[in-house]
Design an enzyme around this catalytic site. Sequence first.
Site, PDB file in Angstrom:
ATOM      1  N   ASP A 192       0.868  -1.173   0.000  1.00 17.60           N
ATOM      2  CA  ASP A 192       0.000   0.000   0.000  1.00 17.60           C
ATOM      3  C   ASP A 192       0.900   1.216   0.000  1.00 17.60           C
ATOM      4  O   ASP A 192       1.915   1.257   0.684  1.00 17.60           O
ATOM      5  CB  ASP A 192      -0.992  -0.009   1.165  1.00 17.60           C
ATOM      6  CG  ASP A 192      -0.334   0.030   2.536  1.00 17.60           C
ATOM      7  OD1 ASP A 192      -0.225   1.122   3.127  1.00 17.60           O
ATOM      8  OD2 ASP A 192       0.074  -1.047   3.024  1.00 17.60           O
ATOM      9  N   GLU A 198      -8.628   4.084  11.760  1.00 16.38           N
ATOM     10  CA  GLU A 198      -7.655   4.122  12.851  1.00 16.38           C
ATOM     11  C   GLU A 198      -7.772   5.471  13.525  1.00 16.38           C
ATOM     12  O   GLU A 198      -8.306   6.420  12.953  1.00 16.38           O
ATOM     13  CB  GLU A 198      -6.239   3.889  12.330  1.00 16.38           C
ATOM     14  CG  GLU A 198      -5.817   4.815  11.206  1.00 16.38           C
ATOM     15  CD  GLU A 198      -4.469   4.415  10.603  1.00 16.38           C
ATOM     16  OE1 GLU A 198      -3.459   4.525  11.330  1.00 16.38           O
ATOM     17  OE2 GLU A 198      -4.443   4.012   9.425  1.00 16.38           O
TER      18      GLU A 198
END
Length: 262
Positions: A62, A149
Amino acid sequence: MMRLAVRIFAVLSLAVLAACGGGAPRGPGVTVGQGSGPQFGDSAPHEWVGGHPYDHPVQGLDISRYQGDIDWNRVRGSGVSFVYIKATEGGDYADPNFRRYWAETARARIPRGAYHYFYFCRSGREQAEWFIRNVPRERGALPPVLDLEWTVSRTCPRRPPSSEVLREARIFKDILHRYYGQRPIIYTTVDFYRDNNIRSWPEEFWLRSVAGHPRITYPGQRYSFWQYTGTGLVPGIRGNVDINVFAGSAAQWRQWLSTRMQ
């Protein structure tokens, strides 16, 4: 200076081991794939307990703008099977390299998808609409990813209650599901997962765990992807990069692609 020395040692060790076809070491030192599989390094390798990420045959990355210019042919040749590209954040930020990476990975024929970093100072609807404005609805793309998150930001320091978190995230993923025709994957971290009881969600998960196998850090949780390092070294990319594995065999990966790349 010490960090530079470690990186030089890691790169040189990677080249030597790759040439020798060496297996992945199980202790301190550079981490290398086995045989003709992925050939990656790590500038800060971890002593794994409970399972080893290097044994997984399907590995991917990523990325965001911080990776800069990328040689995608070298990346693909190193054994990368998929790439997730940061597209958006909150309700008004778009990664300046997203469009370029999106086109370059397509030309390199690397399966890729886009992810959104969720902020808690914007509604789920606002953020979903922003993502849709920036990410093409394209046949063959991987499912979108919702990155959940706790944010570290001066502009959005909020930590809302779990009920609000889950409500707004659900709105976001439902809108994306209707628009892209694929249910988003949920990326999350250990603390956020525990604080918000995300385990109760019947969703497909991508788990961050850089100091232990997910079976230890997320006991009992099913997942499709595991992010195991943020200090990976991959041919074609300067500096560190996140490396992930698919939680299955090569045959299961092909099956997953056939059902998820619509």
